[in-house]
Design an enzyme around this catalytic site. Structure first.
Site, PDB file in Angstrom:
ATOM      1  N   GLU A 167       0.822  -1.226   0.000  1.00  0.00           N
ATOM      2  CA  GLU A 167       0.000   0.000   0.000  1.00  0.00           C
ATOM      3  C   GLU A 167       0.850   1.268   0.000  1.00  0.00           C
ATOM      4  OE1 GLU A 167      -3.024  -0.279   3.085  1.00  0.00           O
ATOM      5  OE2 GLU A 167      -4.077  -1.819   1.952  1.00  0.00           O
ATOM      6  N   GLU A 209      -5.542  -8.363  -0.432  1.00  0.00           N
ATOM      7  CA  GLU A 209      -6.239  -8.042   0.830  1.00  0.00           C
ATOM      8  C   GLU A 209      -7.703  -7.826   0.502  1.00  0.00           C
ATOM      9  OE1 GLU A 209      -4.713  -5.195   3.650  1.00  0.00           O
ATOM     10  OE2 GLU A 209      -2.644  -5.623   3.055  1.00  0.00           O
TER      11      GLU A 209
HETATM   12  O1  AHR Z   1      -5.115  -6.034   6.963  1.00  0.00           O
HETATM   13  C1  AHR Z   1      -4.958  -4.917   7.796  1.00  0.00           C
HETATM   14  C2  AHR Z   1      -4.270  -3.742   7.112  1.00  0.00           C
HETATM   15  O2  AHR Z   1      -5.071  -3.259   6.084  1.00  0.00           O
HETATM   16  C3  AHR Z   1      -2.954  -4.039   6.432  1.00  0.00           C
HETATM   17  O3  AHR Z   1      -1.881  -3.974   7.300  1.00  0.00           O
HETATM   18  C4  AHR Z   1      -2.866  -2.942   5.423  1.00  0.00           C
HETATM   19  O4  AHR Z   1      -2.122  -3.331   4.291  1.00  0.00           O
HETATM   20  C5  AHR Z   1      -4.293  -2.608   5.104  1.00  0.00           C
HETATM   21  O5  AHR Z   1      -4.529  -1.252   5.134  1.00  0.00           O
END
Ligand code: AHR
Length: 494
Positions: A172, A291
């Site tokens: 990210e 994610e």
């Molecule tokens: O999954 C939790 C968090 O969400 C992770 O650390 C990050 O990459 C995202 O913003």
């Protein structure tokens, strides 16, 4: 309500890559300390890994696990987590404001993953670190050479390389919360150079470029275009991240979120193809949705190890959305080759442990478990005829969400289906064309009258139920009832 699902042998989307049933373990809250790792726990093995947790991960059938972050990775020095545990530094950890004791690092995690039946998807730090640390990590993990980092691995007790195939180029990096946050130009350049060096160390690895951290980011699309302009030739995938919730209390809108995920995937795939066309390349960059999940609460750890943070408790409606999101990933398997439900244990997770030593599973465990166990093979493109409702964000949304997987080896067709209606069951006809007649051999349903029903460590209000099958006779057409707001798996054999 009536519905119709028509499955024709000639209409296929593509082969499911088993890695779409991946998950994620970050050094965050109690995912590692008190989650997968707890020396002294009655089920702990010789390395301190909880056997009860490994057992549940195996039930979920998770082929790949992303590690060690997440936001955590952007301040992480991987060398802190190798070698003699008594000499490892205790560090201040800025992403979640915790303390990192470094008792688990890649030495341990690759072993945990092996014991859990998974492979590691390793992320490198492109926040506070750079190309040099990343290429050294690849050498440590994967090289057979007689050189510094490969020798260091041997000295630490691992003669054979870990052979980690899939690597993320940071996490990210578009987000201003990220340690070492970068502009798209800055990130694209460093990602390309890092990728080049990592692949020089091990040409067999595959690399994931950071896409936007959500489609709501103001730089969404521009970020992807710029980062790909720089790194297209060196990477194999671009990442997508998205989380969903029903904080507004509007269940029909919440149930429609998988339509948003579908659009997100199709848009990012188009962006990859635009860059391919601009660069006149034949190579395709695919997608890693590394994610995704339902997520409600976020907080920091108050400078503690293993703090109880982000331990969301999931309802039936959350599980139904997870089921729809999984179908969306399956239905986009021609471009999505990797996906990670974030996360796996304790932190926004299907598997929970308790301070009393027990472990239990959330509502969201079940759609994932059935999808991973039975959603392997060829994703088919069914025609679905059903009613729809109007969503403010997504226009007309069909009541029935479905995916169909053909497993030729097992001679099986598996239909996953959600009925989004809050009021009506769906009398559904499932029809097969150009297939031999099929028999319905299993109908699993996740349902409760109460959409807000949850599981806890002492009670399981949301459990999958096997519905009675009237006659398991082969036929080209079957009639099934999909209850209102239910998730279903129908398994047909031929
Ligand atoms: O999954 C939790 C968090 O969400 C992770 O650390 C990050 O990459 C995202 O913003």
């Amino acid at each position: 309500m009536k519905a119709e699902i028509i499955i024709n042998r000639n209409y296929r989307i593509g082969e499911i890559d088993r890695r779409i049933y991946g998950s994620f373990i970050e050094h965050l809250g109690r995912a590692v300390y008190g989650g997968i790792y707890e020396p002294g726990h009655p089920t702990a093995d010789d390395r301190g890994f909880r056997g009860d947790v490994i057992g549940l991960v195996k039930e979920l059938n998770v082929p790949i696990v992303r590690y060690p972050g997440g936001n955590f990775v952007s301040g992480y020095n991987w060398e802190d987590g190798i070698g003699d545990k008594s000499k490892r530094p205790r560090r201040i950890e800025l992403a979640w404001q915790s303390v990192e004791p470094n008792q688990v690092g890649i030495d341990e995690f690759q072993e945990w993953a092996r014991r859990a039946g998974s492979e590691v998807m390793m992320a490198v730090n492109l926040g506070t670190a750079g190309p040099s640390e990343a290429m050294n990590c690849v050498e440590y993990c994967n090289s057979e050479t007689d050189t510094h980092y490969a020798q260091m691995r041997r000295k630490n007790g691992f003669e054979k390389p870990f052979k980690i195939k899939t690597w993320c180029l940071g996490n990210e990096m578009d987000g201003d919360w990220q340690m070492g946050h970068k502009t798209a130009e800055e990130y694209g350049r460093v990602a390309a150079e890092t990728a080049k060096l990592m692949k020089l160390v091990d040409p067999e690895i595959e690399l994931v470029l950071c896409g936007s951290s959500s489609p709501e980011m103001p730089s969404y699309i521009d970020w992807e275009l710029t980062a790909l302009e720089h790194a297209y030739d060196y990477v194999d995938y671009i990442s997508l991240h998205s989380y969903y919730n029903n904080k507004s209390g509007n269940t029909p809108e919440f149930f429609a979120r998988s339509v948003g995920m579908d659009r997100f995937i199709k848009t990012v795939a188009s962006v990859c193809d635009i860059v391919r066309a601009k660069k006149r390349r034949s190579k395709t960059v695919n997608l890693s949705f590394d994610e995704w999940n339902v997520w409600y609460n976020c907080s920091n750890a108050g400078w503690k190890i293993g703090a109880h943070i982000m331990e969301d408790c999931y309802t039936l409606e959350d599980a139904i959305v997870v089921g729809c999101l999984l179908m969306t990933l399956q239905n986009n398997c021609d471009r999505v080759k990797i996906a990670c439900m974030a996360q796996l244990v304790n932190v926004i997770a299907p598997i929970m442990t308790d301070d009393d030593g027990s472990s239990w599973v959330q509502t969201t465990f079940y759609p994932f478990m059935f999808a991973s166990a039975n959603g392997r093979g060829t994703a088919m493109k069914p025609v679905v005829n059903c009613g729809s409702y109007r969503s403010a964000d997504f226009g007309e949304v069909p009541y029935i969400e479905t995916s169909v997987i053909h497993n030729a080896e097992k001679r099986e067709l598996v239909v996953f289906a959600v009925n989004r209606s809050l009021d009506d069951g769906a009398e559904t006809s499932v029809r097969f064309e150009n297939f031999e007649d099929c028999a319905l051999v299993e109908h699993v349903e996740l349902y409760s009258d109460d959409l807000k029903a949850v599981n806890t460590k002492t009670s399981s209000a949301v459990l999958p139920a096997r519905r009675e099958i009237e006659a398991a006779l082969p036929s080209a057409e079957h009639r099934v009832k999909l209850k209102k707001h239910s998730w279903n798996m129908l398994r047909f054999a031929y």
